[in-house]
Design a protein around this motif. Structure first.
Motif, PDB file in Angstrom:
ATOM      1  N   UNK A 211      15.488   1.973  -3.724  1.00  0.00           N
ATOM      2  CA  UNK A 211      16.422   1.161  -3.096  1.00  0.00           C
ATOM      3  C   UNK A 211      16.609  -0.152  -3.245  1.00  0.00           C
ATOM      4  N   UNK A 212      17.861  -1.168  -2.797  1.00  0.00           N
ATOM      5  CA  UNK A 212      17.747  -2.321  -3.338  1.00  0.00           C
ATOM      6  C   UNK A 212      18.705  -2.888  -2.487  1.00  0.00           C
ATOM      7  N   UNK A 213      18.951  -4.363  -2.475  1.00  0.00           N
ATOM      8  CA  UNK A 213      20.005  -5.143  -1.735  1.00  0.00           C
ATOM      9  C   UNK A 213      20.172  -6.513  -2.579  1.00  0.00           C
ATOM     10  N   UNK A 214      21.604  -6.736  -2.303  1.00  0.00           N
ATOM     11  CA  UNK A 214      22.127  -8.044  -3.197  1.00  0.00           C
ATOM     12  C   UNK A 214      21.843  -9.164  -2.098  1.00  0.00           C
ATOM     13  N   UNK A 215      21.807 -10.347  -2.499  1.00  0.00           N
ATOM     14  CA  UNK A 215      22.147 -11.698  -1.731  1.00  0.00           C
ATOM     15  C   UNK A 215      23.451 -11.664  -1.320  1.00  0.00           C
ATOM     16  N   UNK A 216      23.928 -12.577  -0.185  1.00  0.00           N
ATOM     17  CA  UNK A 216      25.097 -12.724   0.271  1.00  0.00           C
ATOM     18  C   UNK A 216      25.924 -13.117  -0.733  1.00  0.00           C
ATOM     19  N   UNK A 217      25.582 -14.014  -1.930  1.00  0.00           N
ATOM     20  CA  UNK A 217      26.538 -14.431  -3.010  1.00  0.00           C
ATOM     21  C   UNK A 217      26.596 -13.419  -4.100  1.00  0.00           C
ATOM     22  N   UNK A 218      25.712 -12.475  -4.211  1.00  0.00           N
ATOM     23  CA  UNK A 218      25.635 -11.748  -5.258  1.00  0.00           C
ATOM     24  C   UNK A 218      24.788 -12.276  -6.344  1.00  0.00           C
ATOM     25  N   UNK A 219      24.278 -13.310  -6.313  1.00  0.00           N
ATOM     26  CA  UNK A 219      23.511 -14.058  -7.389  1.00  0.00           C
ATOM     27  C   UNK A 219      21.913 -13.732  -7.561  1.00  0.00           C
ATOM     28  N   UNK A 220      21.452 -12.912  -6.628  1.00  0.00           N
ATOM     29  CA  UNK A 220      20.125 -12.633  -6.370  1.00  0.00           C
ATOM     30  C   UNK A 220      20.190 -11.107  -6.036  1.00  0.00           C
ATOM     31  N   UNK A 221      18.778 -10.393  -6.498  1.00  0.00           N
ATOM     32  CA  UNK A 221      18.926  -8.913  -6.173  1.00  0.00           C
ATOM     33  C   UNK A 221      17.422  -8.619  -5.810  1.00  0.00           C
ATOM     34  N   UNK A 222      17.318  -7.616  -4.688  1.00  0.00           N
ATOM     35  CA  UNK A 222      16.067  -7.084  -4.456  1.00  0.00           C
ATOM     36  C   UNK A 222      15.828  -5.837  -4.814  1.00  0.00           C
ATOM     37  N   UNK A 223      14.876  -5.211  -5.407  1.00  0.00           N
ATOM     38  CA  UNK A 223      14.814  -3.789  -5.617  1.00  0.00           C
ATOM     39  C   UNK A 223      13.607  -3.452  -5.210  1.00  0.00           C
ATOM     40  N   UNK A 224      13.232  -1.968  -4.898  1.00  0.00           N
ATOM     41  CA  UNK A 224      12.198  -1.533  -3.985  1.00  0.00           C
ATOM     42  C   UNK A 224      11.862   0.004  -4.935  1.00  0.00           C
ATOM     43  N   UNK A 225      10.526   0.163  -4.744  1.00  0.00           N
ATOM     44  CA  UNK A 225       9.799   1.148  -5.224  1.00  0.00           C
ATOM     45  C   UNK A 225       8.621   1.241  -5.984  1.00  0.00           C
TER      46      UNK A 225
ATOM     47  N   UNK B 294       0.860  -1.159  -0.120  1.00  0.00           N
ATOM     48  CA  UNK B 294      -0.056   0.063   0.035  1.00  0.00           C
ATOM     49  C   UNK B 294       0.914   1.265   0.001  1.00  0.00           C
ATOM     50  N   UNK B 295       2.106   1.195   0.821  1.00  0.00           N
ATOM     51  CA  UNK B 295       2.907   2.438   0.928  1.00  0.00           C
ATOM     52  C   UNK B 295       4.325   1.790   0.304  1.00  0.00           C
ATOM     53  N   UNK B 296       4.511   2.279  -0.971  1.00  0.00           N
ATOM     54  CA  UNK B 296       5.829   1.740  -1.443  1.00  0.00           C
ATOM     55  C   UNK B 296       7.089   2.720  -1.213  1.00  0.00           C
ATOM     56  N   UNK B 297       6.872   3.683  -0.282  1.00  0.00           N
ATOM     57  CA  UNK B 297       7.933   4.927  -0.361  1.00  0.00           C
ATOM     58  C   UNK B 297       9.019   4.283   0.836  1.00  0.00           C
ATOM     59  N   UNK B 298       8.598   3.300   1.658  1.00  0.00           N
ATOM     60  CA  UNK B 298       9.589   2.988   2.859  1.00  0.00           C
ATOM     61  C   UNK B 298       9.408   1.309   2.830  1.00  0.00           C
ATOM     62  N   UNK B 299       9.776   0.633   1.979  1.00  0.00           N
ATOM     63  CA  UNK B 299       9.670  -0.711   1.675  1.00  0.00           C
ATOM     64  C   UNK B 299      11.101  -1.136   2.183  1.00  0.00           C
ATOM     65  N   UNK B 300      11.455  -2.155   3.059  1.00  0.00           N
ATOM     66  CA  UNK B 300      12.447  -2.741   3.522  1.00  0.00           C
ATOM     67  C   UNK B 300      12.508  -4.261   3.078  1.00  0.00           C
ATOM     68  N   UNK B 301      13.331  -4.478   2.449  1.00  0.00           N
ATOM     69  CA  UNK B 301      13.718  -5.943   2.160  1.00  0.00           C
ATOM     70  C   UNK B 301      15.072  -6.453   2.340  1.00  0.00           C
ATOM     71  N   UNK B 302      15.014  -7.919   2.570  1.00  0.00           N
ATOM     72  CA  UNK B 302      16.201  -8.420   2.876  1.00  0.00           C
ATOM     73  C   UNK B 302      16.160 -10.124   2.630  1.00  0.00           C
ATOM     74  N   UNK B 303      17.334 -10.554   2.329  1.00  0.00           N
ATOM     75  CA  UNK B 303      17.450 -11.999   2.096  1.00  0.00           C
ATOM     76  C   UNK B 303      17.933 -12.696   3.154  1.00  0.00           C
TER      77      UNK B 303
END
Length: 630
Positions: A601-615, A91-100
């Motif tokens: 924003x975004x974040x990589x997985x520990x191995x760098x083989x996956x990515x999360x993007x937000x917005x 509902x509110x995509x301005x403050x999404x936090x994401x983590x592997x």
């Protein structure tokens, strides 16, 4: 270490490199945790020990196991192919936090209204498994190993397990616990501590312990605290609790029992406490309300019971342990620094008193613990003390550097190397274990803004104001200790004239250098890469502009192994780019995709083989694969 002798938490390559900074180069025989050999995804980072080799002249990372075939393909490919594996809507995509999770098979998403848990099956397909539709108070986390996940909100806390596979198995739920203040797993995942506050402002503490097949169960509950806070020891076996009326040490046994090991009651006092770096000791600092006088109490385990090991009554500015807590620095209001050390009876006794040290004096123990550095910024006096074989602190060097701005140790604990920066000079001091000092000096015609030293002290980077395009110089020393400029680093053409280097990091191998900067004093969104070839020549390896920075740490978003860096696009709000280095150590753009209307924003997985993007009121899961080979 756990009972089996294995490292009990997962180690990423980045964490291995951090260990290198603390412990020197880690040879293959030291990197044998099952978490690296067996557990996914870390097996993708390095080859198994029986197949690994050491490359003596690797321009990227030296004296470590070589990369696995999967990661070598990612380095050597020209481009990455990104496949969107799932999209979570909010509902509110301005403050999404994401983590592997560390296993990369689970993801936690959260915004102001909901927590969502996703899982990846054996076919690589992602699905949403858990939705917790309450305000999460920003307390959705994975445990260190990734075997557990937790989400807490006002009045509720839930813990899930993944031990049986990828499914989210609820193991614990509690209600009516008030507004959540803090939630943490212990480092070895034996306990979970939860603090909450009721409508009267009083705090409560719940400690849940892991009980085999029974999951997580409450092991300790208490309420009525004021100003409650807690801290796990690095081992995870002890919990240090502070509140308005005192402090306590709670132990968490292997059988799940929670016991009070030490109690320090006070009345009408402010209480602060902290563990030593190893957790073997702690200090409790109390201050009477309306008075400047402090009481410092040092505690530690004696015969499996925590006891007082020393105390001091005086107004105290600062307290600092050496790494193993063998020494303790106490900075007091009378402009004195007191160095205490552990005697044969295990108690702390004063060994040295250093006078004329105002409150802003900077202090630091060496990683080897037996060298102590003070820097008085008021008068420029720098002192280096050595703890000799007789058990006494003696002054190895004392000098006034009138225009000194900084004094610090390098990162390599074996070097005992100190850097002292003045406006136009940098002094490098190598201190032997016996306290003998060797001095080197760098003189710059341009004013030095900041300086950084490589782990061994072989190189020094000085940054400058940008006159004639000069933003930094890299210096080294000849065999006689004379300094010379290795290279001049000019402002990249892609940045404006106000660009400033705000941070510089040498790799553990001293063959890579990263310069972070931007248009402001704290900006880090432009990264300049330099590298050294086998002939000792330094060249620019690439520039990443508009790097995405983590909103909590302000650090650029990158994979743990620094294989990739995430950047935004200045012209298209919804686009993002991935930069990586090639087989020659040069940085280049390897992917560009669109998240949606906006990308934040975004974040990589520990191995760098996956990515999360937000917005754009959504978060996406991407799989990163090499596409075109060199």
């Amino acid at each position: 270490m756990n009972k089996l002798g294995d490292i009990s938490t997962h180690l990423s390559c980045g964490e291995i490199q951090e260990l290198q900074k603390e412990c020197g180069q880690i040879h293959l025989s030291a990197v044998t945790s099952r978490d690296i050999k067996e557990n996914w995804p870390f097996k993708y980072l390095y080859t198994r020990p029986d197949k690994a080799e050491t490359r003596q002249n690797d321009p990227l990372i030296t004296h470590q196991p070589v990369f696995s075939e999967e990661i070598r393909q990612m380095i050597e490919c020209r481009e990455f192919k990104l496949e969107r594996k799932g999209v979570a809507h909010f509902f509110d995509g301005q403050n999404i936090k994401a983590m592997f999770s560390p296993s990369e098979r689970h993801v936690l998403f959260q915004d102001f209204h909901v927590v969502r848990g996703w899982s990846c099956d054996d076919n690589g397909d992602w699905r949403e498994d858990v939705v917790l539709g309450v305000k999460p108070d920003k307390t959705a986390i994975f445990s260190t190993s990734g075997h557990y996940a937790m989400a807490a909100a006002e009045g509720v806390c839930k813990v899930w397990s993944f031990d049986s596979g990828t499914n989210w198995l609820e193991q614990f739920e509690t209600h009516n616990i008030g507004r959540i203040k803090n939630v943490q797993f212990s480092p070895i995942e034996r306990a979970l501590a939860i603090t909450s506050s009721d409508h009267n402002g009083l705090d409560a503490l719940m400690i849940c312990v892991r009980h085999g097949d029974r999951g997580w169960i409450p092991g300790y509950m208490n309420n009525g605290f004021e100003n409650l806070s807690f801290q796990f020891s690095p081992s995870g076996n002890d919990l240090l609790i502070t509140f308005k009326r005192g402090a306590e040490i709670m132990s968490i046994d292997y059988d799940g029992q929670v016991r009070c090991q030490y109690s320090y009651p006070t009345s009408d006092m402010d209480v602060n406490a902290t563990f030593s770096p190893t957790g073997d000791c702690a200090v409790i600092l109390t201050k009477t309300v309306g008075s400047d006088e402090n009481t410092l109490t040092i505690i530690g385990p004696v015969d499996d019971k925590w006891q007082e090991l020393g105390s001091l009554n005086m107004t105290i500015h600062d307290v600092k342990f050496s790494n193993s807590a063998r020494h303790l620095m106490i900075h007091t209001i009378d402009h004195k620094i007191r160095l205490w050390s552990v005697n044969d009876q295990g108690r702390y006794v004063q060994k040295k008193e250093i006078t004329d040290q105002p409150s802003l004096t900077a202090t630091q123990f060496s990683a080897s613990e037996d060298i102590f550095l003070t820097h008085n910024s008021d008068n420029g006096v720098v002192q280096i003390l050595n703890y000799n074989r007789s058990g006494q602190w003696v002054i190895s060097h004392k000098n006034t550097y009138y225009l000194s701005r900084q004094a610090c140790f390098s990162d390599d604990p074996a070097s005992n190397c100190i850097m002292i920066r003045e406006d136009n000079d940098v002094h490098v001091v190598h201190v032997s274990n016996e306290g003998r000092c060797q001095f080197k000096k760098i003189h710059s015609e341009e004013k030095i803004d900041e300086a950084s030293i490589s782990p061994s002290g072989r190189y020094v980077l000085t940054t400058h104001g940008g006159r004639d395009g000069l933003i930094a110089r890299l210096w080294s020393f000849d065999s006689e200790g004379n300094s010379f400029a290795k290279t001049r680093i000019n402002r990249p053409a892609s940045v404006n004239n106000g660009f400033k280097v705000n941070k510089a990091i040498f790799s553990a191998s001293e063959q890579l250098l990263r310069l972070y900067g931007g248009g402001g004093f704290f900006s880090l969104n432009t990264i300049i890469f330099w590298g050294c070839d086998n002939n000792g020549s330094w060249t620019e390896r690439g520039v990443v502009d508009n790097a995405v920075c983590d909103p909590l740490t302000d650090e650029p978003v990158h994979s743990h192994t620094m294989l990739q860096i995430l950047a935004g696009d200045e012209e298209q709000d919804g686009d993002f780019k991935i930069f990586g280095y090639d087989r020659d150590g040069n940085w280049c753009q390897k992917a560009k995709r669109n998240h949606g209307t906006t990308f934040s924003s975004g974040s990589f997985s520990p191995s760098g083989r996956m990515l999360l993007t937000c917005g754009d009121n959504s978060a996406s899961i991407w799989q990163i694969n090499p596409e075109k080979q060199v």
